[in-house]
Design a protein around this motif. Structure first.
Motif, PDB file in Angstrom:
ATOM      1  N   SER A   1      17.335   8.296  -4.538  1.00 26.87           N
ATOM      2  CA  SER A   1      17.190   7.313  -5.239  1.00 26.87           C
ATOM      3  C   SER A   1      18.264   7.268  -6.387  1.00 26.87           C
ATOM      4  O   SER A   1      18.614   6.151  -6.903  1.00 26.87           O
ATOM      5  N   MET A   2      18.778   8.717  -6.888  1.00 26.76           N
ATOM      6  CA  MET A   2      19.692   8.582  -7.878  1.00 26.76           C
ATOM      7  C   MET A   2      21.127   7.747  -7.302  1.00 26.76           C
ATOM      8  O   MET A   2      21.663   7.060  -7.943  1.00 26.76           O
TER       9      MET A   2
ATOM     10  N   ILE B   1      13.804  -3.658  -8.335  1.00 23.78           N
ATOM     11  CA  ILE B   1      14.657  -2.298  -7.947  1.00 23.78           C
ATOM     12  C   ILE B   1      13.712  -1.096  -8.069  1.00 23.78           C
ATOM     13  O   ILE B   1      13.985  -0.076  -7.199  1.00 23.78           O
ATOM     14  N   GLY B   2      12.895  -1.112  -9.190  1.00 22.47           N
ATOM     15  CA  GLY B   2      12.063   0.169  -9.439  1.00 22.47           C
ATOM     16  C   GLY B   2      11.218   0.259  -7.987  1.00 22.47           C
ATOM     17  O   GLY B   2      10.993   1.478  -7.716  1.00 22.47           O
ATOM     18  N   PHE B   3      10.730  -0.793  -7.542  1.00 24.30           N
ATOM     19  CA  PHE B   3       9.970  -0.773  -6.277  1.00 24.30           C
ATOM     20  C   PHE B   3      10.692   0.144  -5.226  1.00 24.30           C
ATOM     21  O   PHE B   3      10.452   0.924  -4.546  1.00 24.30           O
ATOM     22  N   TYR B   4      11.978  -0.504  -4.994  1.00 20.72           N
ATOM     23  CA  TYR B   4      13.051  -0.061  -4.011  1.00 20.72           C
ATOM     24  C   TYR B   4      13.340   1.211  -4.125  1.00 20.72           C
ATOM     25  O   TYR B   4      13.302   2.222  -3.097  1.00 20.72           O
ATOM     26  N   LEU B   5      13.726   1.909  -5.445  1.00 24.98           N
ATOM     27  CA  LEU B   5      14.118   3.082  -5.809  1.00 24.98           C
ATOM     28  C   LEU B   5      12.773   4.137  -5.519  1.00 24.98           C
ATOM     29  O   LEU B   5      13.019   5.070  -5.163  1.00 24.98           O
ATOM     30  N   GLY B   6      11.548   3.682  -6.081  1.00 23.58           N
ATOM     31  CA  GLY B   6      10.394   4.475  -5.627  1.00 23.58           C
ATOM     32  C   GLY B   6      10.193   4.738  -4.228  1.00 23.58           C
ATOM     33  O   GLY B   6       9.661   5.864  -3.797  1.00 23.58           O
ATOM     34  N   TYR B   7      10.473   3.787  -3.469  1.00 26.05           N
ATOM     35  CA  TYR B   7      10.475   3.671  -1.787  1.00 26.05           C
ATOM     36  C   TYR B   7      11.447   4.867  -1.486  1.00 26.05           C
ATOM     37  O   TYR B   7      10.726   5.706  -0.714  1.00 26.05           O
TER      38      TYR B   7
ATOM     39  N   PRO C   1       8.372  11.722 -11.267  1.00 23.98           N
ATOM     40  CA  PRO C   1       7.283  12.362 -11.407  1.00 23.98           C
ATOM     41  C   PRO C   1       6.218  11.667 -10.500  1.00 23.98           C
ATOM     42  O   PRO C   1       5.090  12.279 -10.212  1.00 23.98           O
ATOM     43  N   ILE C   2       6.476  10.612  -9.955  1.00 19.73           N
ATOM     44  CA  ILE C   2       5.800   9.868  -8.918  1.00 19.73           C
ATOM     45  C   ILE C   2       5.033  10.766  -7.754  1.00 19.73           C
ATOM     46  O   ILE C   2       3.861  10.804  -7.397  1.00 19.73           O
TER      47      ILE C   2
ATOM     48  N   ASN D   1       0.791  -1.090  -0.028  1.00 22.21           N
ATOM     49  CA  ASN D   1      -0.130   0.042  -0.074  1.00 22.21           C
ATOM     50  C   ASN D   1       0.976   1.180   0.268  1.00 22.21           C
ATOM     51  O   ASN D   1       1.035   1.915   0.943  1.00 22.21           O
ATOM     52  N   PRO D   2       1.494   1.687  -1.258  1.00 15.94           N
ATOM     53  CA  PRO D   2       2.505   2.852  -1.339  1.00 15.94           C
ATOM     54  C   PRO D   2       1.581   4.243  -1.030  1.00 15.94           C
ATOM     55  O   PRO D   2       0.477   4.025  -1.415  1.00 15.94           O
TER      56      PRO D   2
END
Length: 179
Positions: free
Chosen positions: A162-163, A146-152, A97-98, A14-15
């Motif tokens: 994240s960068m 990894i996209g999930f981890y970076l988003g978090y 963008p998120i 549940n982000p």
């Protein structure tokens, strides 16, 4: 570490668009290191799947597009591109963008969409054929996760984190490939 992993799993279910209010650098750096460790472990755990697919002759990792692109390039250029240029560009496209999605439901969809899109963009790293297309969810699984981890980390700590995480993750595996 275990707590960090469980926090990540809970968040992925549940982000929410919620920054971490703790601005202490040591706290943030420790969280960064824990998430980096989770990223590396994820990559290492998933890697045998690729070896199995290659052993079954379903994929050929020798024809990976990234390897072709970097072939003959100086190692310092590979490191610069892989750890700075690509992470900055990809984070600006897929993570920046998120946070523009303020409503909880739209944020949740945007979070999932950008993580999955990030993963599937990486299917271009493989030669195009039916096997690659059919196996694409497995082949891009590391990048989706990894996209999930970076988003978090982007939401909780900020885009620069994240960068940094993306660059360190790429750097770790690029360095391994040099060995």
């Amino acid at each position: 570490m275990k707590e960090t992993f469980y926090n990540l799993i809970t968040y992925f279910k549940n982000p929410v668009l919620e920054k971490d209010n703790n601005k202490d650098f040591n706290y943030r750096f420790q969280l960064f290191l824990k998430i980096f460790a989770v990223c590396i472990l994820t990559g290492i755990i998933i890697t045998p799947i690729f070896a199995l697919l290659e052993e079954l002759d379903w994929i050929n990792m020798d024809s990976h597009e990234v390897e072709k692109m970097f072939k003959g390039m100086a190692k310092w250029k590979v490191l610069l591109i892989g750890t700075v240029v690509v992470p900055v560009i990809e984070e600006l496209i897929f993570r920046a963008p998120i946070t523009a999605f303020k409503k909880p439901k739209s944020f949740k969809y945007a979070f999932y969409f950008f993580a999955i899109l990030f993963g599937f963009v990486h299917i271009t790293n493989f030669e195009k054929n039916l096997s690659i297309f059919l196996l694409s969810p497995i082949l891009v699984l590391p990048q989706i996760l990894i996209g999930f981890y970076l988003g978090y980390i982007r939401v909780r700590l900020g885009l620069q984190w994240s960068m940094l995480l993306h660059g360190c993750y790429n750097g770790f595996f690029i360095a391994l490939s040099f060995l």
